[in-house]
Structures are given as C-alpha cells and as structure tokens.
Design a protein around this motif. Structure first.
Motif, PDB file in Angstrom:
ATOM      1  N   LEU A  84       0.843  -1.197   0.000  1.00 12.52           N
ATOM      2  CA  LEU A  84       0.000   0.000   0.000  1.00 12.52           C
ATOM      3  C   LEU A  84       0.877   1.244   0.000  1.00 12.52           C
ATOM      4  O   LEU A  84       1.954   1.264   0.592  1.00 12.52           O
ATOM      5  CB  LEU A  84      -0.905   0.027   1.240  1.00 12.52           C
ATOM      6  CG  LEU A  84      -1.901  -1.123   1.420  1.00 12.52           C
ATOM      7  CD1 LEU A  84      -2.528  -1.033   2.803  1.00 12.52           C
ATOM      8  CD2 LEU A  84      -2.952  -1.097   0.329  1.00 12.52           C
ATOM      9  N   GLY A  85       0.380   2.311  -0.646  1.00 12.74           N
ATOM     10  CA  GLY A  85       1.035   3.602  -0.549  1.00 12.74           C
ATOM     11  C   GLY A  85       0.800   4.174   0.843  1.00 12.74           C
ATOM     12  O   GLY A  85      -0.085   3.722   1.578  1.00 12.74           O
ATOM     13  N   VAL A  86       1.577   5.183   1.212  1.00 12.69           N
ATOM     14  CA  VAL A  86       1.515   5.693   2.583  1.00 12.69           C
ATOM     15  C   VAL A  86       0.145   6.280   2.914  1.00 12.69           C
ATOM     16  O   VAL A  86      -0.337   6.127   4.047  1.00 12.69           O
ATOM     17  CB  VAL A  86       2.640   6.718   2.837  1.00 12.69           C
ATOM     18  CG1 VAL A  86       2.451   7.968   1.973  1.00 12.69           C
ATOM     19  CG2 VAL A  86       2.699   7.095   4.312  1.00 12.69           C
ATOM     20  N   GLN A  87      -0.519   6.930   1.983  1.00  8.44           N
ATOM     21  CA  GLN A  87      -1.845   7.470   2.294  1.00  8.44           C
ATOM     22  C   GLN A  87      -2.830   6.346   2.572  1.00  8.44           C
ATOM     23  O   GLN A  87      -3.619   6.413   3.527  1.00  8.44           O
ATOM     24  CB  GLN A  87      -2.363   8.355   1.154  1.00  8.44           C
ATOM     25  CG  GLN A  87      -3.685   9.041   1.479  1.00  8.44           C
ATOM     26  CD  GLN A  87      -4.152  10.006   0.398  1.00  8.44           C
ATOM     27  OE1 GLN A  87      -3.602  10.032  -0.709  1.00  8.44           O
ATOM     28  NE2 GLN A  87      -5.156  10.805   0.693  1.00  8.44           N
ATOM     29  N   ALA A  88      -2.775   5.292   1.763  1.00 12.90           N
ATOM     30  CA  ALA A  88      -3.651   4.138   1.983  1.00 12.90           C
ATOM     31  C   ALA A  88      -3.299   3.441   3.296  1.00 12.90           C
ATOM     32  O   ALA A  88      -4.185   2.955   4.010  1.00 12.90           O
ATOM     33  CB  ALA A  88      -3.534   3.159   0.818  1.00 12.90           C
ATOM     34  N   VAL A  89      -2.014   3.391   3.638  1.00 14.46           N
ATOM     35  CA  VAL A  89      -1.574   2.790   4.893  1.00 14.46           C
ATOM     36  C   VAL A  89      -2.158   3.541   6.085  1.00 14.46           C
ATOM     37  O   VAL A  89      -2.665   2.945   7.037  1.00 14.46           O
ATOM     38  CB  VAL A  89      -0.026   2.775   4.962  1.00 14.46           C
ATOM     39  CG1 VAL A  89       0.455   2.616   6.400  1.00 14.46           C
ATOM     40  CG2 VAL A  89       0.524   1.650   4.105  1.00 14.46           C
ATOM     41  N   LEU A  90      -2.077   4.858   6.032  1.00 10.10           N
ATOM     42  CA  LEU A  90      -2.616   5.670   7.122  1.00 10.10           C
ATOM     43  C   LEU A  90      -4.127   5.528   7.226  1.00 10.10           C
ATOM     44  O   LEU A  90      -4.680   5.446   8.335  1.00 10.10           O
ATOM     45  CB  LEU A  90      -2.231   7.136   6.913  1.00 10.10           C
ATOM     46  CG  LEU A  90      -0.760   7.467   7.172  1.00 10.10           C
ATOM     47  CD1 LEU A  90      -0.393   8.807   6.546  1.00 10.10           C
ATOM     48  CD2 LEU A  90      -0.470   7.493   8.667  1.00 10.10           C
ATOM     49  N   GLU A  91      -4.814   5.494   6.102  1.00  8.49           N
ATOM     50  CA  GLU A  91      -6.264   5.337   6.129  1.00  8.49           C
ATOM     51  C   GLU A  91      -6.646   3.967   6.675  1.00  8.49           C
ATOM     52  O   GLU A  91      -7.623   3.826   7.424  1.00  8.49           O
ATOM     53  CB  GLU A  91      -6.844   5.552   4.734  1.00  8.49           C
ATOM     54  CG  GLU A  91      -6.750   7.005   4.277  1.00  8.49           C
ATOM     55  CD  GLU A  91      -7.328   7.228   2.898  1.00  8.49           C
ATOM     56  OE1 GLU A  91      -7.825   6.250   2.283  1.00  8.49           O
ATOM     57  OE2 GLU A  91      -7.283   8.382   2.420  1.00  8.49           O
ATOM     58  N   TRP A  92      -5.886   2.943   6.330  1.00  5.90           N
ATOM     59  CA  TRP A  92      -6.151   1.607   6.878  1.00  5.90           C
ATOM     60  C   TRP A  92      -5.969   1.611   8.395  1.00  5.90           C
ATOM     61  O   TRP A  92      -6.801   1.075   9.130  1.00  5.90           O
ATOM     62  CB  TRP A  92      -5.209   0.590   6.228  1.00  5.90           C
ATOM     63  CG  TRP A  92      -5.236  -0.745   6.905  1.00  5.90           C
ATOM     64  CD1 TRP A  92      -6.205  -1.700   6.805  1.00  5.90           C
ATOM     65  CD2 TRP A  92      -4.261  -1.259   7.826  1.00  5.90           C
ATOM     66  NE1 TRP A  92      -5.882  -2.787   7.606  1.00  5.90           N
ATOM     67  CE2 TRP A  92      -4.691  -2.537   8.233  1.00  5.90           C
ATOM     68  CE3 TRP A  92      -3.056  -0.770   8.322  1.00  5.90           C
ATOM     69  CZ2 TRP A  92      -3.971  -3.324   9.124  1.00  5.90           C
ATOM     70  CZ3 TRP A  92      -2.327  -1.546   9.207  1.00  5.90           C
ATOM     71  CH2 TRP A  92      -2.791  -2.811   9.600  1.00  5.90           C
ATOM     72  N   ALA A  93      -4.888   2.226   8.857  1.00  9.10           N
ATOM     73  CA  ALA A  93      -4.588   2.212  10.289  1.00  9.10           C
ATOM     74  C   ALA A  93      -5.630   2.978  11.092  1.00  9.10           C
ATOM     75  O   ALA A  93      -6.103   2.502  12.133  1.00  9.10           O
ATOM     76  CB  ALA A  93      -3.200   2.800  10.538  1.00  9.10           C
ATOM     77  N   PHE A  94      -6.007   4.167  10.625  1.00  8.43           N
ATOM     78  CA  PHE A  94      -6.883   5.026  11.423  1.00  8.43           C
ATOM     79  C   PHE A  94      -8.362   4.848  11.097  1.00  8.43           C
ATOM     80  O   PHE A  94      -9.207   4.994  11.981  1.00  8.43           O
ATOM     81  CB  PHE A  94      -6.482   6.486  11.238  1.00  8.43           C
ATOM     82  CG  PHE A  94      -5.190   6.841  11.915  1.00  8.43           C
ATOM     83  CD1 PHE A  94      -5.149   7.072  13.279  1.00  8.43           C
ATOM     84  CD2 PHE A  94      -4.000   6.910  11.208  1.00  8.43           C
ATOM     85  CE1 PHE A  94      -3.965   7.378  13.924  1.00  8.43           C
ATOM     86  CE2 PHE A  94      -2.805   7.213  11.841  1.00  8.43           C
ATOM     87  CZ  PHE A  94      -2.789   7.443  13.197  1.00  8.43           C
ATOM     88  N   ARG A  95      -8.681   4.539   9.857  1.00  7.95           N
ATOM     89  CA  ARG A  95     -10.087   4.424   9.474  1.00  7.95           C
ATOM     90  C   ARG A  95     -10.627   3.015   9.672  1.00  7.95           C
ATOM     91  O   ARG A  95     -11.753   2.842  10.153  1.00  7.95           O
ATOM     92  CB  ARG A  95     -10.253   4.846   8.012  1.00  7.95           C
ATOM     93  CG  ARG A  95     -11.695   5.077   7.600  1.00  7.95           C
ATOM     94  CD  ARG A  95     -11.792   5.585   6.173  1.00  7.95           C
ATOM     95  NE  ARG A  95     -13.128   6.022   5.853  1.00  7.95           N
ATOM     96  CZ  ARG A  95     -13.536   6.375   4.647  1.00  7.95           C
ATOM     97  NH1 ARG A  95     -12.684   6.344   3.634  1.00  7.95           N
ATOM     98  NH2 ARG A  95     -14.768   6.763   4.436  1.00  7.95           N
ATOM     99  N   ILE A  96      -9.833   2.013   9.290  1.00 11.13           N
ATOM    100  CA  ILE A  96     -10.292   0.629   9.387  1.00 11.13           C
ATOM    101  C   ILE A  96      -9.948   0.027  10.745  1.00 11.13           C
ATOM    102  O   ILE A  96     -10.806  -0.544  11.428  1.00 11.13           O
ATOM    103  CB  ILE A  96      -9.672  -0.230   8.263  1.00 11.13           C
ATOM    104  CG1 ILE A  96      -9.975   0.400   6.888  1.00 11.13           C
ATOM    105  CG2 ILE A  96     -10.189  -1.659   8.348  1.00 11.13           C
ATOM    106  CD1 ILE A  96     -11.437   0.567   6.579  1.00 11.13           C
ATOM    107  N   GLU A  97      -8.686   0.172  11.147  1.00  9.40           N
ATOM    108  CA  GLU A  97      -8.238  -0.442  12.393  1.00  9.40           C
ATOM    109  C   GLU A  97      -8.495   0.431  13.635  1.00  9.40           C
ATOM    110  O   GLU A  97      -8.258  -0.009  14.761  1.00  9.40           O
ATOM    111  CB  GLU A  97      -6.755  -0.775  12.301  1.00  9.40           C
ATOM    112  CG  GLU A  97      -6.451  -1.928  11.361  1.00  9.40           C
ATOM    113  CD  GLU A  97      -7.101  -3.231  11.819  1.00  9.40           C
ATOM    114  OE1 GLU A  97      -7.058  -3.506  13.037  1.00  9.40           O
ATOM    115  OE2 GLU A  97      -7.644  -3.960  10.971  1.00  9.40           O
ATOM    116  N   LYS A  98      -8.931   1.661  13.411  1.00 16.10           N
ATOM    117  CA  LYS A  98      -9.257   2.576  14.516  1.00 16.10           C
ATOM    118  C   LYS A  98      -8.077   2.790  15.461  1.00 16.10           C
ATOM    119  O   LYS A  98      -8.230   2.859  16.687  1.00 16.10           O
ATOM    120  CB  LYS A  98     -10.455   2.058  15.329  1.00 16.10           C
ATOM    121  CG  LYS A  98     -11.658   1.661  14.491  1.00 16.10           C
ATOM    122  CD  LYS A  98     -12.233   2.827  13.725  1.00 16.10           C
ATOM    123  CE  LYS A  98     -13.491   2.405  12.971  1.00 16.10           C
ATOM    124  NZ  LYS A  98     -14.011   3.488  12.108  1.00 16.10           N
TER     125      LYS A  98
END
Length: 217
Positions: free
Chosen positions: A18-32
């Motif tokens: 994943l690109g860094v923006q997608a990584v951050l969205e996964w961490a904060f949006r999906i994984e909370k």
C-alpha cells in the motif's frame, strides 16, 4: 540438511502493498488506531518525543503476532496499525509536530485529502449585490461629488462606485496549497520512517505518493 519451515513460511508470506496514504487510512479508518502523542516538555526543557526506539518498544509490548483480517474483533487493533500510529506521533516540529500529526490522522480517519481548491481562480466580483424587479445589480456607494453643467445650469451630482473584491482571494488559494504541500511532506516523512524502521509485518509501504503539486498538472 535441516529445514527451518517456520522461517520459510514467514519469509514467503505475502504482505499487502500500500502507498503511505492508503496505509494511514487503513490504520486510522479501518483499524481505529489511536494517536498517542508524547507529553509536553518537562520543567527542565527535556522533550519526551517518540522516536523509532519508542516504536520498537511498542512493538515488543504487543507480544506475539496476531493475524489481522478485514473485520475487527472487539477493540482489537492490528499491531501494524499501532506501529503506524506511533510513527506518525513522532512527527518532528520542523514538519508541524503534534498539530500536523493530528491533522494527518484526522484526514486519514475520514478518508480525505486536503482541499487545495482545485480549479479555483480569483475573480473580481462586487462586494455586495441586491436584487429587485429588474434583476440582480451590484451595490454602489457614494465616493464624492462633482459639479457638472446640465442644460445651462451647474449642478452637484454624486459620484458612485462599485466596491469589488477577489473571490476566492489569491492568498486563500495560496494558503490552501501551502497546507497541502505541508501535508504531503508529512506523509513522505512517515513513509520514509516506516520503510527505514522495517517493523511492519503484514503491510508493505510502497513508494506511491499523492501528487506533490496537483495544481501544476
């Protein structure tokens, strides 16, 4: 020759790229994931900022690896998401420090990119308009008087002007784009930190980045 199957299994496991923006969205949006910011400087002026050492300790404290999936179980947060959040929390002051870390996390949690006002150009428009039965017209103000000769007589007439402004103001557009560039630089710092740290187990951070200056396309 002895076969070390567990090692082979770990080394061949496919990681999500994943690109860094997608990584951050996964961490904060999906994984909370939660952004645990360092406390303020103490009375002696010593800072307790997060560094890679802190992230390593956090990784160790998480214990054994737990496989993550598409769905969260209770309050569980994937260990990789915790590392991503801890890395973001170490944002240096030169890139905006705590405030930028919070800004990046909030955008990631909402799945948004900073508004750089795409397509906006300054336009000269009346400050105020009014509408009547004849349509919409710009509001005028009296800016002075003049003596004019009309039908053989001197008369005093008012000089009217229409106050105008720029909408959006050029500085408003410039500020939005500076903010986007600062966000981009923060993401680049997080990407470099995650790649250099090599602490993510199931996610691989690629070199994919949002456009640095999308308005120049």
């Amino acid at each position: 020759m002895t076969m070390h199957r567990p090692i082979i299994a770990r080394s061949t496991r496919t990681r999500r790229a994943l690109g860094v923006q997608a990584v951050l969205e996964w961490a904060f949006r999906i994984e909370k994931a939660r952004l645990e910011l360092p406390p303020p400087k103490d009375a002696s002026g010593e800072s307790f900022g997060f560094g890679l050492e802190y992230v390593l300790l956090q990784r160790a404290a998480l214990g054994c690896r737990v496989d993550g999936g598409q769905h969260k179980i209770g309050s569980y947060t994937h260990p990789d998401a915790e590392v991503i959040a801890a890395t973001l929390a170490g944002m240096p002051d030169s890139l905006g420090g705590k405030r930028m870390a919070i800004h990046v996390a909030e955008l990631a949690r909402a799945g948004l990119t900073p508004d750089w006002m795409p397509g906006e150009v300054p336009r000269c428009v009346p400050v105020e308009t009014k509408r009547n039965q004849h349509g919409e017209r710009a509001t005028t103000v009296v800016v002075g008087t003049e003596r004019v000769l009309t039908r053989g007589k001197w008369r005093t007439v008012e000089v009217l002007a229409c106050p105008v402004t720029w909408r959006p103001h050029p500085e408003q557009i410039a500020a939005a784009r500076r903010g986007y560039e600062q966000w981009w630089q923060a993401l680049d710092w997080v990407r470099e930190g995650l790649v250099a740290g090599s602490m993510l187990r199931e996610v691989e951070v690629t070199g994919v980045m949002p456009g640095r200056k999308p308005w120049d396309r």
